[in-house]
Design a protein around this motif. Structure first.
Motif, PDB file in Angstrom:
ATOM      1  N   VAL A 116       0.837  -1.200   0.000  1.00  0.00           N
ATOM      2  CA  VAL A 116       0.000   0.000   0.000  1.00  0.00           C
ATOM      3  C   VAL A 116       0.875   1.255   0.000  1.00  0.00           C
ATOM      4  O   VAL A 116       0.610   2.213  -0.736  1.00  0.00           O
ATOM      5  CB  VAL A 116      -0.939  -0.004   1.226  1.00  0.00           C
ATOM      6  CG1 VAL A 116      -1.664   1.324   1.373  1.00  0.00           C
ATOM      7  CG2 VAL A 116      -1.941  -1.148   1.111  1.00  0.00           C
ATOM      8  N   LEU A 154      -7.938   7.699 -10.337  1.00  0.00           N
ATOM      9  CA  LEU A 154      -8.707   7.067  -9.267  1.00  0.00           C
ATOM     10  C   LEU A 154      -8.409   7.734  -7.922  1.00  0.00           C
ATOM     11  O   LEU A 154      -9.308   7.902  -7.089  1.00  0.00           O
ATOM     12  CB  LEU A 154      -8.388   5.577  -9.218  1.00  0.00           C
ATOM     13  CG  LEU A 154      -9.437   4.655  -8.583  1.00  0.00           C
ATOM     14  CD1 LEU A 154     -10.807   4.858  -9.211  1.00  0.00           C
ATOM     15  CD2 LEU A 154      -9.005   3.207  -8.746  1.00  0.00           C
ATOM     16  N   GLN A 158     -11.193   9.622  -5.417  1.00  0.00           N
ATOM     17  CA  GLN A 158     -11.267   9.393  -3.974  1.00  0.00           C
ATOM     18  C   GLN A 158     -11.089  10.684  -3.193  1.00  0.00           C
ATOM     19  O   GLN A 158     -11.868  11.006  -2.279  1.00  0.00           O
ATOM     20  CB  GLN A 158     -10.192   8.382  -3.572  1.00  0.00           C
ATOM     21  CG  GLN A 158     -10.204   7.993  -2.108  1.00  0.00           C
ATOM     22  CD  GLN A 158      -9.030   7.082  -1.758  1.00  0.00           C
ATOM     23  OE1 GLN A 158      -7.906   7.559  -1.599  1.00  0.00           O
ATOM     24  NE2 GLN A 158      -9.288   5.777  -1.678  1.00  0.00           N
ATOM     25  N   LYS A 176     -13.619  -0.119 -15.015  1.00  0.00           N
ATOM     26  CA  LYS A 176     -12.942   1.006 -14.378  1.00  0.00           C
ATOM     27  C   LYS A 176     -13.952   1.918 -13.685  1.00  0.00           C
ATOM     28  O   LYS A 176     -13.701   2.425 -12.583  1.00  0.00           O
ATOM     29  CB  LYS A 176     -12.132   1.786 -15.412  1.00  0.00           C
ATOM     30  CG  LYS A 176     -10.944   1.024 -15.963  1.00  0.00           C
ATOM     31  CD  LYS A 176     -10.191   1.833 -17.016  1.00  0.00           C
ATOM     32  CE  LYS A 176      -8.988   1.056 -17.527  1.00  0.00           C
ATOM     33  NZ  LYS A 176      -8.242   1.816 -18.567  1.00  0.00           N
ATOM     34  N   VAL A 179     -15.104   0.651 -10.279  1.00  0.00           N
ATOM     35  CA  VAL A 179     -14.138   0.934  -9.216  1.00  0.00           C
ATOM     36  C   VAL A 179     -14.204   2.403  -8.827  1.00  0.00           C
ATOM     37  O   VAL A 179     -14.155   2.755  -7.646  1.00  0.00           O
ATOM     38  CB  VAL A 179     -12.717   0.537  -9.654  1.00  0.00           C
ATOM     39  CG1 VAL A 179     -11.700   0.897  -8.568  1.00  0.00           C
ATOM     40  CG2 VAL A 179     -12.646  -0.961  -9.946  1.00  0.00           C
ATOM     41  N   GLN A 183     -15.064   4.327  -5.198  1.00  0.00           N
ATOM     42  CA  GLN A 183     -14.187   5.328  -4.594  1.00  0.00           C
ATOM     43  C   GLN A 183     -14.887   6.673  -4.401  1.00  0.00           C
ATOM     44  O   GLN A 183     -14.259   7.619  -3.906  1.00  0.00           O
ATOM     45  CB  GLN A 183     -12.934   5.522  -5.450  1.00  0.00           C
ATOM     46  CG  GLN A 183     -12.065   4.288  -5.564  1.00  0.00           C
ATOM     47  CD  GLN A 183     -11.393   3.919  -4.258  1.00  0.00           C
ATOM     48  OE1 GLN A 183     -11.175   4.752  -3.396  1.00  0.00           O
ATOM     49  NE2 GLN A 183     -11.069   2.643  -4.086  1.00  0.00           N
ATOM     50  N   ARG A 290      -6.593   5.402   0.687  1.00  0.00           N
ATOM     51  CA  ARG A 290      -5.783   4.237   0.342  1.00  0.00           C
ATOM     52  C   ARG A 290      -5.797   4.072  -1.178  1.00  0.00           C
ATOM     53  O   ARG A 290      -6.819   4.295  -1.826  1.00  0.00           O
ATOM     54  CB  ARG A 290      -6.349   2.958   0.970  1.00  0.00           C
ATOM     55  CG  ARG A 290      -6.065   2.829   2.464  1.00  0.00           C
ATOM     56  CD  ARG A 290      -4.598   2.512   2.705  1.00  0.00           C
ATOM     57  NE  ARG A 290      -4.289   2.251   4.098  1.00  0.00           N
ATOM     58  CZ  ARG A 290      -3.932   3.163   4.990  1.00  0.00           C
ATOM     59  NH1 ARG A 290      -3.871   4.434   4.623  1.00  0.00           N
ATOM     60  NH2 ARG A 290      -3.638   2.836   6.225  1.00  0.00           N
ATOM     61  N   PRO A 291      -4.676   3.669  -1.768  1.00  0.00           N
ATOM     62  CA  PRO A 291      -4.673   3.399  -3.204  1.00  0.00           C
ATOM     63  C   PRO A 291      -5.414   2.107  -3.521  1.00  0.00           C
ATOM     64  O   PRO A 291      -5.433   1.174  -2.704  1.00  0.00           O
ATOM     65  CB  PRO A 291      -3.182   3.267  -3.524  1.00  0.00           C
ATOM     66  CG  PRO A 291      -2.573   2.794  -2.245  1.00  0.00           C
ATOM     67  CD  PRO A 291      -3.364   3.440  -1.142  1.00  0.00           C
ATOM     68  N   HIS A 292      -6.010   2.064  -4.696  1.00  0.00           N
ATOM     69  CA  HIS A 292      -6.588   0.819  -5.195  1.00  0.00           C
ATOM     70  C   HIS A 292      -5.518   0.124  -6.024  1.00  0.00           C
ATOM     71  O   HIS A 292      -5.021   0.677  -7.007  1.00  0.00           O
ATOM     72  CB  HIS A 292      -7.818   1.101  -6.063  1.00  0.00           C
ATOM     73  CG  HIS A 292      -8.376  -0.129  -6.697  1.00  0.00           C
ATOM     74  ND1 HIS A 292      -9.281  -0.956  -6.056  1.00  0.00           N
ATOM     75  CD2 HIS A 292      -8.152  -0.694  -7.916  1.00  0.00           C
ATOM     76  CE1 HIS A 292      -9.601  -1.958  -6.844  1.00  0.00           C
ATOM     77  NE2 HIS A 292      -8.924  -1.829  -7.973  1.00  0.00           N
ATOM     78  N   GLY A 294      -4.697  -2.606  -8.526  1.00  0.00           N
ATOM     79  CA  GLY A 294      -5.437  -3.419  -9.488  1.00  0.00           C
ATOM     80  C   GLY A 294      -4.706  -4.649  -9.968  1.00  0.00           C
ATOM     81  O   GLY A 294      -5.338  -5.599 -10.445  1.00  0.00           O
ATOM     82  N   GLY A 316      -6.391   1.594 -11.208  1.00  0.00           N
ATOM     83  CA  GLY A 316      -5.646   2.037 -10.040  1.00  0.00           C
ATOM     84  C   GLY A 316      -4.167   1.808 -10.263  1.00  0.00           C
ATOM     85  O   GLY A 316      -3.632   2.059 -11.340  1.00  0.00           O
ATOM     86  N   LYS A 317      -3.479   1.292  -9.264  1.00  0.00           N
ATOM     87  CA  LYS A 317      -2.034   1.140  -9.323  1.00  0.00           C
ATOM     88  C   LYS A 317      -1.618  -0.292  -9.652  1.00  0.00           C
ATOM     89  O   LYS A 317      -2.261  -1.261  -9.249  1.00  0.00           O
ATOM     90  CB  LYS A 317      -1.412   1.543  -7.984  1.00  0.00           C
ATOM     91  CG  LYS A 317      -1.566   3.007  -7.666  1.00  0.00           C
ATOM     92  CD  LYS A 317      -0.689   3.884  -8.533  1.00  0.00           C
ATOM     93  CE  LYS A 317       0.766   3.713  -8.194  1.00  0.00           C
ATOM     94  NZ  LYS A 317       1.614   4.717  -8.894  1.00  0.00           N
TER      95      LYS A 317
END
Length: 330
Positions: A116, A154, A158, A176, A179, A183, A290-292, A294, A316-317
């Motif tokens: 994360v 993304l 958020q 996409k 998701v 967010q 928090r990052p998503h 993927g 996301g990432k």
């Protein structure tokens, strides 16, 4: 050490894992045992030789990482051997060891997974500063985010929702957009269905207050047309190409068009930059953002990770797991 190396400019598949010398530690730097690295679109451009600040091959790509400090060149930096940190560097992250300026690494809060932490910095810092330092988004305003399925997009969805803005997410697939909805996006637009200008007009008849554009290409002009009089348009990147804009739109709408590069911001606006860095760190430490993530790849599959980002398949990432310890929490 093992590292993913670019020996000649080209597509992601030119990157191969090899045994290379460990990077030398210079004054002001720290050496980090990399557990996890994250992929960003500029990594793809650097490998292709298309980035605005080129790096001559051979080099180890990768600009974002998390791991444990193994060596510190200078005392008094506040960084100690054994610290869990995340950080950024121009290149070098897709390797078992990376060196970076001590000022460019930050402690990973206790209880935060290193995966994360690796995925958080670049995307969320870019999105936060674009929204707050540049666009000064406020609660109740309407925000349009292009490329809302990618890492920066993304994160902007958020963070925009967290700021109280109404978020319209524009992305290239329903996956996409789902998701993005999770967010905080309130309006979802698949631009591959065509008619982006009409879709934005229907969704926001009074116009958008802010547009964030990390995509460019053919999406920029219809998004600019959606901005209300006096609104703000922040251009972040050109994953789909550099657009040519009719400037009469800017004149007629009184739109503020702002270019944004994270690496330049601290030098030009240090006070708001540092204040917003602190606010974002507080949100991250508190678990509010928090990052998503993927997709995850191993170091051996770094080329596939770069290809995933290059083709716009990432949600996301995308991260590269360098060791088996990147999921360790403390």
């Amino acid at each position: 050490m093992k590292a993913a190396q670019c020996t000649a400019y080209g597509p992601p598949e030119t990157v191969r894992v090899a045994d290379v010398p460990a990077p030398a530690l210079a004054a002001g730097q720290v050496r980090v045992r990399v557990d996890v690295a994250a992929v960003n679109y500029p990594d793809v451009l650097l490998v292709a030789g298309q980035y605005q600040l080129p790096v001559e091959p051979p080099f180890v790509p990768g600009s974002e990482f998390a791991g444990v400090v193994e060596a510190v060149a200078d005392e008094g930096t506040g960084v100690r051997v054994g610290d869990r940190v995340c950080g950024t560097a121009m290149v070098g992250a897709f390797a078992e060891q990376a060196v970076a300026s001590a000022r460019s690494v930050t402690p990973v809060p206790d209880g935060v997974d290193l995966t994360v932490a690796a995925a958080f910095g670049v995307a969320h810092r870019t999105a936060y500063h674009a929204l707050h330092t540049m666009a000064q988004v406020a609660a109740g305003q309407e925000l349009v985010v292009l490329g809302a399925g990618g890492g920066v997009g993304l994160a902007a969805v958020q963070l925009g929702a967290l700021a109280g803005a109404g978020v319209t997410a524009v992305a290239s697939s329903q996956r996409k957009l789902e998701v993005a909805k999770a967010q905080g996006a309130a309006v979802l637009i698949d631009h591959r269905e065509g008619g982006l200008r009409a879709a934005l007009k229907e969704a926001l008849p009074a116009g958008a207050d802010v547009v964030l554009d990390p995509v460019g290409g053919t999406l920029t002009e219809p998004a600019l047309r959606s901005v209300r009089w006096g609104g703000r348009f922040v251009t972040i990147g050109f994953a789909a190409g550099i657009p040519r804009l009719p400037l009469n739109l800017v004149l007629l709408k009184g739109v503020q068009v702002t270019g944004f590069q994270l690496r330049d911001l601290a030098a030009h606006v240090p006070e708001p930059f540092e204040a917003n860095e602190e606010r974002l760190r507080a949100l991250f430490t508190a678990g509010a953002v928090r990052p998503h993530i993927g997709a995850e790849f191993t170091l051996a599959d770094t080329a596939a990770a770069l290809r995933c980002v290059a083709d716009g398949e990432a949600i996301g990432k995308v991260v590269v797991r360098v060791t088996d310890e990147g999921n360790t929490e403390q």
